[in-house]
Design a protein around this motif. Structure first.
Motif, PDB file in Angstrom:
ATOM      1  N   ASP A 101     109.814  52.154  32.892  1.00 47.88           N
ATOM      2  CA  ASP A 101     110.317  51.813  31.557  1.00 47.88           C
ATOM      3  C   ASP A 101     111.373  50.714  31.670  1.00 47.88           C
ATOM      4  OD1 ASP A 101     108.614  53.732  30.650  1.00 47.88           O
ATOM      5  OD2 ASP A 101     110.169  55.238  30.234  1.00 47.88           O
ATOM      6  N   HIS A 102     112.272  50.868  32.636  1.00 47.21           N
ATOM      7  CA  HIS A 102     113.310  49.871  32.869  1.00 47.21           C
ATOM      8  C   HIS A 102     112.699  48.506  33.181  1.00 47.21           C
ATOM      9  CE1 HIS A 102     117.285  48.426  34.049  1.00 47.21           C
ATOM     10  NE2 HIS A 102     116.701  47.868  35.085  1.00 47.21           N
ATOM     11  N   ARG A 103     111.631  48.546  33.937  1.00 47.70           N
ATOM     12  CA  ARG A 103     110.949  47.311  34.346  1.00 47.70           C
ATOM     13  C   ARG A 103     110.113  46.742  33.203  1.00 47.70           C
ATOM     14  NH1 ARG A 103     109.451  43.289  36.833  1.00 47.70           N
ATOM     15  NH2 ARG A 103     108.077  43.134  38.626  1.00 47.70           N
ATOM     16  N   GLY A 104     109.917  47.547  32.148  1.00 46.86           N
ATOM     17  CA  GLY A 104     109.149  47.077  31.000  1.00 46.86           C
ATOM     18  C   GLY A 104     107.648  47.175  31.179  1.00 46.86           C
ATOM     19  N   LEU A 105     107.208  48.098  32.043  1.00 47.29           N
ATOM     20  CA  LEU A 105     105.765  48.286  32.220  1.00 47.29           C
ATOM     21  C   LEU A 105     105.210  49.104  31.068  1.00 47.29           C
ATOM     22  CD1 LEU A 105     105.382  49.160  36.021  1.00 47.29           C
ATOM     23  CD2 LEU A 105     105.050  46.955  34.897  1.00 47.29           C
ATOM     24  N   PRO A 106     104.090  48.671  30.470  1.00 44.96           N
ATOM     25  CA  PRO A 106     103.487  49.486  29.410  1.00 44.96           C
ATOM     26  C   PRO A 106     102.953  50.803  29.974  1.00 44.96           C
ATOM     27  CG  PRO A 106     102.053  47.663  30.002  1.00 44.96           C
ATOM     28  CD  PRO A 106     103.338  47.458  30.741  1.00 44.96           C
TER      29      PRO A 106
END
Lengths: 385, 385
Positions: free
Chosen positions: B375-380
């Protein structure tokens, strides 16, 4: 192929019992030899005898030079004039266990039915109780009706407990050290690895290596190596060797690299020169089967019901082969049986082997307990025969 | 004599790197093959890749059926759709390590100088860093500049730490499990016993057993047995087997008596059907030599200086091969390096093997850390290629 070393030819001090003895397995030894050493003098009342019981790879040479290795006895730091087991005051007996290879009846002894062959793998399985029964024959032979004390570490401690359970009237004081009332699953597992290493050696020849004039030296060395690790604490191994390299300049898959490796290899190769592989199988089996609660409905306290023996149990804090909880189990059973029991956990980072080493607290504990019991028993301080 | 099993004939998914690679020992592999398996799909940004690193006797078949044993992958309980390492979200890569025997370059591969022979014992000694370098080639081959995560247990954890130390920019998150920054003297000692058991097998033939069409099955089985004991806690062994006897009615020196014995023998004999002895030597050597602090003046924190990788370290309370203190040593070094680090000691009585078993707390920890980082990395949450 390795040649058999000539150690079978050494003559050990021994008594032959021609009446033989029945074994727990149901078989009979038609003749039993008990090899032993003594230190100090038996007094006129025959009341100052201490029986010392050796561990898996020990023998009767507790306090004098070993006839094969030329090294000092395994308890030379504890048994002698003025030492905690004081030979000026006590008559100390140490026997080679039944199943051993230093003169007592074992796999190297002549086969009952084929006197020109050794027993080899056909030697009947013996138990710790069988070992104790053989010792009792020697003690009777000396005319000793009650031992002042029975003392031993590791498998020696198993024998001490068995003595107290089987012949309670014959044991004034009992000192089981770094031991327990049974082997754990982990202890059995390590012994089994050692046995499999011996079986895996083609020179083992199904236990009949003596027919070929060889010994399963490689398998026995691996067995010794794996056992040796369990005798040391992780802290002791780290202090001794850490990650020190022997020589990192020439890397190949086959070389040993760390000092701890060459140490283990030395331990393994030194061992095979003094020990018999079938004896190793016999004695490790006896240890694995030992379970004082087994035929007492699992109630260990019944092994010591009504005992008048004085107990001192010793464990070492870093011993993971026979951890303190194994000793506590025995202590609790003795307390349930209203026995006279003291218990000391010695703080040491030397692991199981601590019972063989110079641990001042351990030696003080042992000296104090023995001296206290001796005074209580009314034994004079210096014995003259 | 045992026949060589046909497992060398299996075709594994692999990439050949014809440029070869230089090894830490100074020697050069003229060509390197990296065998691997993948699960899930790489996203367009190539940002959702997780590299899984296997342990000593593991391989690339982490989550699918093993081609030799027919059993489920060693982490099939962790890697898959909806599982903590969620293949609906992540592209999971698992390679066979350099030195292994499941398709990556190792002692079974053709010798650089004698293409009609395997390397055998002449295979150059490899290090954990060499293993990681080979994995990096595959990761580069996939066009992945940064792995989302590198995850592994035991020797897999060593590789995770090496990845974070050697390629910090290529590792967004790192999860070393049941591992440490070096092997202890005790760990080296156990590996050495295994190696000596292999050397002691006459079928080993100085590492050239393939010339005779045999394998050192007995020695390799003993090596597996002794290692297997270290993977289990004393409590787990006791719970599994205690002192249960198989059949006490027929006692001989040669028979196994306890269930734990036949279990260990099964573990040993099953192992030799899927593993190569020279690989076992190669990989245990690599583990023993691993020491992240060694060429950093003994200062482990320098291995992670300035790292931006997010770390989650996991230990198991009853693991005595890589005890919690080994993990804490790494945690403390990371903290000294001001790293982003979390650490969880999972309460478990299953020993080192717990990282392979269904330990709900462990799986929750892993799932939580991965999801949080993603989530932090912005992965869907669901990836489509």
């Amino acid at each position: 192929m390795d040649q058999i070393e000539p150690f079978a030819e050494i003559t050990h001090q021994a008594v032959v019992f021609p009446e033989g003895m029945a074994l727990d397995c149901g078989r009979m030894l038609r003749q039993v030899t008990v090899a032993y050493r003594t230190y100090g003098s038996l007094n006129a009342e025959r009341s100052n005898a201490i029986l010392i019981c050796h561990a898996l790879t020990g023998d009767q040479y507790a306090a004098d030079t070993h006839p094969l290795t030329g090294r000092a006895g395994w308890w030379a730091n504890l048994v002698g004039p003025g030492l905690p087991i004081d030979t000026d005051r006590f008559f100390v007996i140490c026997t080679n266990v039944l199943g051993g290879c230093m003169g007592s009846t074992g796999p190297r002894s002549p086969h009952d039915d084929k006197p020109h062959e050794p027993w080899g793998h056909d030697f009947p399985p013996v138990t710790i109780r069988d070992m104790v029964r053989a010792q009792k024959k020697l003690v009777d032979h000396f005319g000793i009706s009650q031992l002042f004390a029975v003392i031993g570490g590791s498998m020696g401690g198993m024998q001490v407990l068995e003595w107290a359970a089987t012949y309670p009237e014959a044991v004034f004081a009992a000192v089981p050290i770094a031991s327990g009332a049974h082997h754990s699953a982990q202890n059995i597992a390590y012994n089994e690895v050692g046995r499999q290493a011996i079986f895996a050696d083609p020179d083992f020849n199904n236990g009949e290596y003596w027919r070929l004039g060889v010994i399963p030296a490689r398998g026995l060395a691996v067995a010794r190596m794996v056992a040796h690790i369990t005798y040391l604490s992780e802290a002791a191994l780290t202090r001794k060797f850490g990650r020190r390299l022997r020589d990192a300049s020439s890397l190949t898959l086959l070389d040993d690299k760390f000092e701890v490796e060459s140490y283990l290899q030395y331990q393994g190769s030194a061992f095979v020169r003094r020990f018999d592989a079938n004896s190793y199988l016999s004695i490790t089996r006896a240890m694995d089967f030992f379970d004082l609660a087994f035929d007492r409905d699992g109630d260990l306290s019944r092994a010591f019901a009504g005992t008048r023996t004085r107990f001192c149990l010793v464990s070492f804090s870093s011993d993971w082969l026979f951890p303190t909880k194994a000793t506590r189990e025995v202590v609790n059973a003795l307390i349930r049986g209203a026995a006279n029991v003291s218990f000391v956990e010695i703080m040491s980072d030397k692991g199981h082997d601590a019972f063989l080493l110079d641990e001042p607290d351990f030696h003080r504990t042992l000296a104090g307990f023995i001296a206290g019991c001796a005074d209580h028993r009314g034994l004079p301080h210096k014995e003259t025969v």
